[in-house]
Design an enzyme around this catalytic site. Structure first.
Site, mmCIF file in Angstrom:
data_model
loop_
_atom_site.group_PDB
_atom_site.id
_atom_site.type_symbol
_atom_site.label_atom_id
_atom_site.label_comp_id
_atom_site.label_asym_id
_atom_site.label_seq_id
_atom_site.Cartn_x
_atom_site.Cartn_y
_atom_site.Cartn_z
ATOM 1 N N CYS A 270 23.052 9.246 67.408
ATOM 2 C CA CYS A 270 23.548 9.812 68.659
ATOM 3 C C CYS A 270 25.042 10.071 68.662
ATOM 4 O O CYS A 270 25.497 11.191 68.817
ATOM 5 C CB CYS A 270 23.208 8.864 69.799
ATOM 6 S SG CYS A 270 21.562 8.249 69.652
HETATM 7 N N1 SAJ Z 1 30.875 1.617 67.275
HETATM 8 C C1 SAJ Z 1 32.202 1.301 66.995
HETATM 9 N N2 SAJ Z 1 32.945 0.676 67.959
HETATM 10 C C2 SAJ Z 1 32.405 0.354 69.187
HETATM 11 C C3 SAJ Z 1 31.046 0.689 69.446
HETATM 12 C C4 SAJ Z 1 30.300 1.318 68.474
HETATM 13 O O1 SAJ Z 1 32.714 1.579 65.908
HETATM 14 O O2 SAJ Z 1 33.118 -0.226 70.013
HETATM 15 C C5 SAJ Z 1 30.077 2.307 66.253
HETATM 16 C C6 SAJ Z 1 28.877 1.506 65.813
HETATM 17 O O3 SAJ Z 1 29.222 0.683 64.715
HETATM 18 C C7 SAJ Z 1 27.885 2.591 65.416
HETATM 19 C C8 SAJ Z 1 28.220 3.757 66.329
HETATM 20 O O4 SAJ Z 1 29.553 3.498 66.823
HETATM 21 O O5 SAJ Z 1 28.076 2.986 64.071
HETATM 22 C C9 SAJ Z 1 27.234 3.922 67.502
HETATM 23 O O6 SAJ Z 1 27.213 2.706 68.177
HETATM 24 P P1 SAJ Z 1 26.309 2.518 69.502
HETATM 25 O O7 SAJ Z 1 26.506 1.138 70.003
HETATM 26 O O8 SAJ Z 1 26.554 3.607 70.449
HETATM 27 O O9 SAJ Z 1 24.837 2.548 68.882
HETATM 28 P P2 SAJ Z 1 23.575 3.518 69.039
HETATM 29 O O10 SAJ Z 1 23.965 4.890 68.668
HETATM 30 O O11 SAJ Z 1 22.423 2.897 68.332
HETATM 31 O O12 SAJ Z 1 23.108 3.423 70.545
HETATM 32 C C10 SAJ Z 1 23.612 4.296 71.378
HETATM 33 C C11 SAJ Z 1 23.570 3.606 72.728
HETATM 34 N N3 SAJ Z 1 24.465 2.452 72.658
HETATM 35 C C12 SAJ Z 1 24.825 1.736 73.712
HETATM 36 O O13 SAJ Z 1 24.608 2.130 74.838
HETATM 37 C C13 SAJ Z 1 25.496 0.423 73.440
HETATM 38 C C14 SAJ Z 1 23.912 4.654 73.636
HETATM 39 O O14 SAJ Z 1 25.127 5.244 73.256
HETATM 40 C C15 SAJ Z 1 22.756 5.617 73.672
HETATM 41 O O15 SAJ Z 1 21.887 5.193 74.727
HETATM 42 C C16 SAJ Z 1 21.951 5.640 72.412
HETATM 43 O O16 SAJ Z 1 22.809 5.493 71.347
HETATM 44 C C17 SAJ Z 1 21.209 6.963 72.321
HETATM 45 O O17 SAJ Z 1 20.058 6.934 71.867
HETATM 46 O O18 SAJ Z 1 21.755 7.984 72.724
#
Ligand code: SAJ
Length: 432
Positions: A270
């Site tokens: 995402c």
């Molecule tokens: N990441 C960072 N720093 C942060 C948070 C995340 O570097 O502070 C990185 C993570 O390591 C990862 C990426 O960003 O590689 C994405 O992280 P994520 O927590 O957004 O994980 P996803 O993509 O599995 O889940 C997200 C959902 N996450 C949360 O709500 C916490 C949300 O953005 C969406 O509901 C979902 O993707 C989706 O399916 O769209």
């Protein structure tokens, strides 16, 4: 409409979930759990076979979860689109990747529509859940599904963005508020009858384009703030300040702040992709979407930054990347789930190898890699960290033995601050 609405509210409707991936399978499971007769439709025969044998391939769904609905026939699975002929409702949960030009690739949505249109009959609800550019439901779905049918009378079209956080044990399909929109008011009412029978809270919005934008705002919000955290890390490192300390201290503000942390880049289905749908649509209207594009640039640049930091740290030991023994710990895209899609770790390993490093990876959740990366060398999680000139930590898996890493590692680049609490000498530990 009343007959369909009645069947949805009574949960006697027959539902097809088109696309049995990390969004579609959890949805199909929950719909069958609340009583609907559900068929997961997917062209991937291995997925179909796994579902029918009660073998889960999605984080957070156990084999027992599946078997409990497959055995009594509440959930079935098929690759045959003819199952659509008996469907009262179809929920489309197919991938929406970017194409080579980084424009939305809606080919999976179109393929799903091809099947739906072929077997379309009066009184069907079709909902798109895939994340996509604003306007998709109106421009791609509505025209095709209203050929020979009347929107809001004998066909009902809606959009309801998936809100999945893989690995999140607290928030699942049922207790995550569900944004819902219909192409017409009657379409909205029918879609609300479906989701009202499934989730604790529905959130109707006035148009499918608004609902599509809601999802993109959610994920662009994350990408931009992650990019800000990554940019802060570059600056604070040059100032001799630990970026994680700065974020943690800022998090003590009880209002108006939400912590995001720097890292080696962003992965998953995402965050690296969805904001670019926004940028693409804005550009098509002659508007800018600088935040989405800048966040993408900053986040995509992090693997190169990790490469530079690795070279710097080795140089401090009189070593160069070429020939250095480097262990990369963690190649999933986030902690504690075995998913490597778009993972920055895969890119970082390739960059290290291209510089001539003797690089291997350790990840307790990854036993085999996608074919494109199968050549990468894996070491067992119990292996000693002492054998490497540099250990690069990319993922904060809970299972990592932090004390053993701190004690055994000779030189450590800790991009996730996993060693913050570990006790012991730490002159050999460095950040982004
Ligand atoms: N990441 C960072 N720093 C942060 C948070 C995340 O570097 O502070 C990185 C993570 O390591 C990862 C990426 O960003 O590689 C994405 O992280 P994520 O927590 O957004 O994980 P996803 O993509 O599995 O889940 C997200 C959902 N996450 C949360 O709500 C916490 C949300 O953005 C969406 O509901 C979902 O993707 C989706 O399916 O769209």
């Amino acid at each position: 409409m009343s007959d369909l609405t009645t069947k949805l509210a009574a949960r006697t409707a027959r539902i097809v979930v088109s696309g049995a991936g990390y969004v579609g399978l959890p949805l199909a499971l929950e719909l069958s759990r609340v009583g609907f007769h559900v068929t997961a439709l997917d062209p991937n025969g291995r997925k179909i076979e796994a579902i029918l044998r009660g073998r889960s391939y999605v984080e957070g769904i156990s084999d027992a979860d599946l078997a409990a609905v497959v055995e009594p026939g509440r959930l079935s699975a098929s690759s045959d689109p003819r199952v659509l002929a008996a469907a009262d409702a179809v929920v489309i949960c197919v991938p929406t990747p970017l194409d080579a030009t980084r424009a939305p690739d809606t080919s999976f949505i179109s393929a799903a529509l091809d099947d739906i249109v072929r077997y379309q009959h009066p009184g069907m609800l079709i909902v798109l859940e895939s994340t996509t550019y604003p306007g998709t439901t109106l421009e791609l779905l509505a025209p095709r599904l209203s050929a020979g049918f009347t929107l809001g009378e004998d066909v009902f079209v809606a959009y309801s963005p998936e809100r999945t956080d893989p690995g999140n044990a607290r928030h699942g399909v049922r207790n995550t508020p569900k944004v819902v929109a219909g192409v017409t008011p009657a379409c909205l009412r029918v879609a609300l009858a479906l989701y009202g029978a499934l989730v604790e809270q529905t959130v109707p919005v006035s148009s499918t384009t608004a609902a599509e934008l809601v999802k993109l705002l959610e994920n662009t919000f994350r990408a931009v703030n992650i990019g800000l955290a990554n940019e802060l890390a570059m600056l604070s490192r040059r100032l001799g300040v630990d970026p994680f300390e700065v974020v943690e201290a800022a998090s003590t503000k009880p209002f108006g702040f939400m912590p995001f942390y720097p890292g080696p880049g962003v992965g998953g289905h995402c965050i690296p992709v969805d904001p670019l749908f926004l940028a693409w649509k804005a550009a098509s209207l002659g508007l800018g979407a600088e935040f989405a594009e800048l966040a993408d640039r900053v986040n995509r640049a992090m693997p190169d930054h990790v490469l530079r930091r690795s070279a710097e740290l080795l140089a401090g030991r009189g070593l160069v990347l070429r020939g250095a023994k480097v262990l990369v710990y963690g190649i999933t895209y986030k902690p504690d789930i075995a998913d490597t899609r778009e993972s920055p770790g895969l890119r970082i390993i390739q960059k290290l190898a291209q510089e001539g490093a003797d690089v291997v990876y350790m990840d307790p959740l990854v036993v085999e890699l996608p074919s494109a990366h199968a050549a990468l060398t894996r070491v067992e999680s119990a292996s000693s960290f002492a054998a490497y000139d540099l250990v690069v930590v990319l993922v904060a898996h809970r299972s990592l033995d932090r004390e053993r890493l701190l004690a055994q590692g000779r030189l450590i680049l800790d991009t996730r601050n996993v060693l913050a609490e570990a006790q012991g000498p730490r002159a050999h530990v460095h950040g982004l």
